[in-house]
Structure formats: C-alpha cells, structure tokens
Design an enzyme around this catalytic site. Structure first.
Site, PDB file in Angstrom:
ATOM      1  N   ARG A 118      31.790  36.654  36.135  1.00 18.74           N
ATOM      2  CA  ARG A 118      31.422  36.887  37.535  1.00 18.74           C
ATOM      3  C   ARG A 118      29.931  37.166  37.610  1.00 18.74           C
ATOM      4  NH1 ARG A 118      34.288  42.284  38.136  1.00 18.74           N
ATOM      5  NH2 ARG A 118      33.665  42.244  35.947  1.00 18.74           N
ATOM      6  N   LYS A 142      40.875  26.667  34.995  1.00 16.37           N
ATOM      7  CA  LYS A 142      39.737  27.184  35.769  1.00 16.37           C
ATOM      8  C   LYS A 142      39.979  27.097  37.277  1.00 16.37           C
ATOM      9  CE  LYS A 142      35.669  28.431  36.980  1.00 16.37           C
ATOM     10  NZ  LYS A 142      34.847  29.551  36.589  1.00 16.37           N
ATOM     11  N   CYS A 151      31.195  29.667  43.991  1.00 17.96           N
ATOM     12  CA  CYS A 151      32.387  29.242  43.240  1.00 17.96           C
ATOM     13  C   CYS A 151      33.648  29.132  44.083  1.00 17.96           C
ATOM     14  CB  CYS A 151      32.629  30.191  42.072  1.00 17.96           C
ATOM     15  SG  CYS A 151      31.206  30.289  40.987  1.00 17.96           S
TER      16      CYS A 151
HETATM   17  C1  UGA Z   1      34.133  33.950  40.527  1.00 23.89           C
HETATM   18  C2  UGA Z   1      35.245  34.382  39.568  1.00 23.89           C
HETATM   19  O1  UGA Z   1      35.602  35.751  39.817  1.00 23.89           O
HETATM   20  C3  UGA Z   1      34.808  34.228  38.106  1.00 23.89           C
HETATM   21  O2  UGA Z   1      35.887  34.549  37.248  1.00 23.89           O
HETATM   22  C4  UGA Z   1      34.373  32.774  37.893  1.00 23.89           C
HETATM   23  O3  UGA Z   1      33.884  32.574  36.580  1.00 23.89           O
HETATM   24  C5  UGA Z   1      33.273  32.418  38.879  1.00 23.89           C
HETATM   25  O4  UGA Z   1      33.764  32.615  40.222  1.00 23.89           O
HETATM   26  C6  UGA Z   1      32.903  30.966  38.672  1.00 23.89           C
HETATM   27  O5  UGA Z   1      33.749  30.093  38.913  1.00 23.89           O
HETATM   28  O6  UGA Z   1      31.808  30.686  38.144  1.00 23.89           O
HETATM   29  P1  UGA Z   1      31.843  35.050  41.402  1.00 23.89           P
HETATM   30  O7  UGA Z   1      31.832  33.934  42.393  1.00 23.89           O
HETATM   31  O8  UGA Z   1      30.633  35.334  40.601  1.00 23.89           O
HETATM   32  O9  UGA Z   1      33.035  34.835  40.331  1.00 23.89           O
HETATM   33  O10 UGA Z   1      32.177  36.403  42.201  1.00 23.89           O
HETATM   34  P2  UGA Z   1      33.492  37.271  42.475  1.00 23.89           P
HETATM   35  O11 UGA Z   1      33.298  38.616  41.914  1.00 23.89           O
HETATM   36  O12 UGA Z   1      34.715  36.560  42.101  1.00 23.89           O
HETATM   37  O13 UGA Z   1      33.440  37.384  44.069  1.00 23.89           O
HETATM   38  C7  UGA Z   1      33.596  36.237  44.906  1.00 23.89           C
HETATM   39  C8  UGA Z   1      33.650  36.628  46.360  1.00 23.89           C
HETATM   40  O14 UGA Z   1      34.866  37.333  46.636  1.00 23.89           O
HETATM   41  C9  UGA Z   1      32.529  37.571  46.814  1.00 23.89           C
HETATM   42  O15 UGA Z   1      32.058  37.138  48.069  1.00 23.89           O
HETATM   43  C10 UGA Z   1      33.188  38.933  46.920  1.00 23.89           C
HETATM   44  O16 UGA Z   1      32.597  39.764  47.877  1.00 23.89           O
HETATM   45  C11 UGA Z   1      34.607  38.524  47.348  1.00 23.89           C
HETATM   46  N1  UGA Z   1      35.640  39.513  46.994  1.00 23.89           N
HETATM   47  C12 UGA Z   1      35.921  39.788  45.703  1.00 23.89           C
HETATM   48  C13 UGA Z   1      36.358  40.141  48.008  1.00 23.89           C
HETATM   49  O17 UGA Z   1      36.135  39.899  49.221  1.00 23.89           O
HETATM   50  N2  UGA Z   1      37.330  41.042  47.673  1.00 23.89           N
HETATM   51  C14 UGA Z   1      37.626  41.330  46.380  1.00 23.89           C
HETATM   52  O18 UGA Z   1      38.549  42.153  46.154  1.00 23.89           O
HETATM   53  C15 UGA Z   1      36.900  40.690  45.370  1.00 23.89           C
END
Ligand code: UGA
Length: 441
Positions: free
Chosen positions: A166, A216, A272
C-alpha cells in the site's frame, strides 16, 4: 544462476527493476535492503538524475533513508539504459504503469515496450518478472513478445509476481509481506525466485501465471468491496442512529471478516482500486461474464461522495461564495499521491457549486498544485479554518486529530465541521461547540 551467499545466509542476486514509480522504486530499494544488488531503470532521465544525486522524487515514509543507505553501500544504482539493466542482472522485474483506457480496459503498451527492450538486450538466460498489475493472460503475451523480439537464441522464463504493498506503508508492507505470489509456467525459475524473496521471511505461494495475475485483481476488488460494504452500512447507520464504527468493530472481530478495510468514509480512490475494478469488470465482460457485484461496488463508491456533498449543501444551503476549508488532498494518509483522490474530487465538486476553498495537506500540496486551480493553499493546518463557513476533513491523515479545535472554532464564521473520514469524536466536537457531521454516526 550466479549469486554469492552472504554471512546472513542470504544468497544475493543481481536484480533489475524497470520502472521507478511507487512500486518499482520501493521494490528495488527493499531488494537492496535485503542484500541483493539492484539496478533501477527508468526512461525518465530527469527522474534518474534526481535518484543518482541521492534524491527521491516521491514521498513514502522511510524510503529516502533506505535509498541513501543502499546507494551508499553500492547495492542500489540507477540508469536510463534497459540494456545496462539486462546485462547486469539475472532477474528482471517489470514495474511500469498500466493505466486505464477510456473504456475501462488496461493500456498495456508500457509493458509491451519494456518486454521488447528486454528481449532486444538479452544475451543469456534471464527471468523476466511482471510486477505491474495486469489482466489475466498478460504473461502469455509477454512470452510471445520476448520470443518475437529476442535477437539472440537464449532461453528465458516469464514469471508473474503481483505486488500487494500500500502507498504510505509501502516499505513496511514490502519488508513484511503477508504472502509472496509467484506465478510460473515451469519449475525452472522457482529456486531463483525463492532466493530473491528469502530475506523477507514470508509464505511463498507458487502457482500458475494466470492464477497469479488473477490473485491481484481479485484481491484489490475484494478490498474495494469491503470498503463499499461498510459505506453502504454507514447509510443504514445514519438512518437509524447506529454508529458505523461500532458495527465495524463488532463484525471485524470475527476472524472470518477482519477489522481492516472497514473504515467508512468518502470512498476509495488512488491509482489502484478504481482502475483495477474497471479493468476486472472489463476482463470479465470479455470472458462473457457480467460481474454485476463489482459494478455495484463502483456505484456505492460514487454515491458515497455524492451523499457527502449533499450533506454539506443541505447544511450550508447555498455554496456559492461560501468559504470552505479542506483538510487533506492526498488520496489517503502518508502519501503525496493525488491521483484519483476523493479529496480532489470533493474540491472540484465544491468549486463547481461556487464555494471558495482554503486547502491543506501535510505532504501533497506540491502535487495538488498541478490539478487544483483557484484555491488558497495553506501551509499551516491550523490556519485553514480562518474566516471559513465550514471545515471538511477529506483525507485520514492522523495529524489532523491534533488540530487546534478551539482556535479553529474561534477563527471560523460558523463552527461547522464535516468529517469525511470519521477522525473526530462526535460527543467531544459537540462539547467544543461545533456543528459536527461525519459518516454513519
Ligand atoms: C491498494 C491495495 O491496498 C494494495 O494491497 C495494492 O498493492 C495496491 O492497491 C496496488 O494495487 O498497487 P493503495 O491504493 O496504495 O493500495 O491504498 P489503500 O490503503 O488500499 O487505500 C485505497 C483507498 O481506499 C484510499 O482512498 C483509502 O482512503 C480507502 N480506504 C481504505 C477506505 O476508504 N476505507 C478503508 O477502510 C481502507
């Protein structure tokens, strides 16, 4: 496969990573930190110049220190030459962007281009590993491409190794992964791949390439589904006076469900989830399957933002010329990345209604300047509230919890706070004299 066993017992490998974005640079740096010798390649000469001079073009906690440490130890180097990277290494990772096309499918032209460059430079056996997120069956296309463009008669293996890190926690996630997925079409590259990941002590799943590629998309879609699920629950909570955080805690303690990724808010963004959902829906469609469940995940996500904007408009009535302070521009905490950021989307929507914005982010102001016009960028988070009719929390930065709320209340024309990330405690906000509206509470 050449490589020397270090005192730690790790056999170091010569590894090249093509692409120095969030994934490529973290991967290369963490491989070097694990003891391997790594060459990072990027076609962007400016970026390579910055990296060669010891700079890091992105913000990712802990990354700059590790880049410096490993470059100083001569385990990590940077070049614009794919040929140099291929010559120096046995295992070559592809970590280039796979952006969305207008119809939701994936633009694989960068992958194809890099596969051609690698093929053209190969003079001995190489393992070519795809780390970029790609549609199932891309590995087979990479094999065909390398065969077509390889001038020398050399053997090679193509491997799929999807990345799960992440942004904002990338170094931590890479160094301590839940699992490593290795997709292969023969056992030949497996021992070398196991050596590559030996320093990280993670369970390794060896499977076929199609399954690895699917893991993935299936993983990201499932995580997005979890977020949309809790956001849908948040609507029921608001309608009944229940508290979505209590519900998330209650269901999350069931080990089959798990508490993570059950935080209701403005919905998911970033480079992502939105892209991977669209791609997975498109891939399914091409395979004759209408993945309606994922379309619903997308719909809930879009609606979550609309509901929040409506909540602001219902409270302030007319948004035209209202001064609104926005806390957070990055798509999530701990990053300077504003790609597909719900916070930026929110700013656009408020601007469209005529609101005047004062905005702040702890790390993303510079990147936001490229996409956000006619706003006042405020360097000090406590000064955002000055003269505002309302404050909005748009990104879950933990530092916002330390906001001087007393000062903010006094500095605002009206003490109204819309919390799109449920950072504050409703009772405490009421006690401080705020009209406070959050999500599902
Ligand atoms: C995501 C995946 O979590 C990773 O495992 C993956 O490697 C990555 O995509 C990718 O494909 O490269 P990332 O996009 O960096 O990671 O961020 P996340 O932490 O997953 O958050 C994504 C979005 O979901 C953010 O906007 C965050 O605010 C939101 N989110 C996350 C929520 O609204 N609620 C949550 O409980 C968690």
């Amino acid at each position: 496969m050449p490589g020397t066993r270090l005192l730690s017992g790790v056999q170091f490998m010569n590894i090249t990573i093509v692409g120095t974005g969030y994934v490529g640079l973290v991967t290369g740096t963490c491989f070097a930190e694990g003891g391997h010798r790594v060459v990072c390649v990027d076609c962007d000469a400016e970026k390579v110049k910055i990296l060669q001079a010891g700079g890091v073009p992105i913000y990712e906690p802990g990354l700059a220190e590790l880049v410096k440490k490993n470059a100083d130890a001569s385990r990590l180097s940077f070049t614009t030459s794919t040929k140099e990277g291929v010559d120096k290494s046995d295992v070559i990772f592809i970590a280039v962007p796979t952006p969305p096309l207008p119809d939701g499918s994936v633009d694989l032209s960068f992958i194809e281009g890099v596969a051609r460059d690698i093929a053209g430079a190969m003079t001995s056996y190489k393992i070519v590993v795809d780390k970029s997120t790609v549609p199932v069956k891309t590995g087979a296309k990479v094999v065909e491409t390398i065969k077509r463009y390889c001038k020398a008669k050399v053997e090679f293996d193509v491997v799929s190794n999807p990345e799960f890190l992440r942004e904002g926690f990338a170094v931590e996630d890479f160094m301590r992964p839940d699992r490593v997925v290795i997709g292969v079409s023969s056992p030949r590259p497996v021992p070398a791949m196991q050596e590559v990941f030996a320093p990280y002590n993670a369970p390794v799943i060896v499977t076929d390439i199609n399954s690895a590629e699917l893991i993935k998309h299936a993983a990201n879609s499932f995580l997005a589904l979890k977020i949309s699920y809790i956001n849908a629950i948040s609507i029921i909570c608001e309608a009944t006076g229940a508290n979505v955080q209590e519900v998330a805690n209650g269901i999350g303690m069931d080990a089959r469900i798990g508490r993570r990724f059950l935080d209701a808010g403005l919905g998911f963004g970033g480079s992502c989830f939105p892209k991977d959902l669209s791609a997975f829906i498109k891939i399914s469609e091409q395979l004759g399957c209408d993945f309606r469940l994922l379309k619903e995940v997308q719909r809930i996500n879009a609606e979550q933002m609309e509901r929040f904007v409506r909540k602001i408009a219902d409270t302030l009535w007319v948004l035209k010329e209202k001064k609104i302070g926005v806390l957070g521009l990055a798509f999530k905490q701990n990053t300077d990345d504003v790609r597909m950021s719900p916070a930026i989307d929110l700013c656009y929507r408020l601007q469209k209604e005529g609101a005047l914005l004062r905005v702040h982010d702890p790390k993303a102001i510079e990147k936001a300047k490229a996409v956000l016009k006619d706003v006042t960028f405020v360097a000090d988070m406590n000064a955002v509230a000055d003269g505002c009719d309302a404050l909005v929390v748009a990104t879950e930065w933990p530092e916002f919890k330390k906001l001087d709320l007393e000062r903010a209340r006094k500095a605002m024309t009206h003490p109204i706070l819309f919390d799109g990330r449920n950072l504050f405690d409703p009772k405490e906000m009421e006690r401080l004299g705020f009209i406070y509206k959050s999500i599902g509470r």
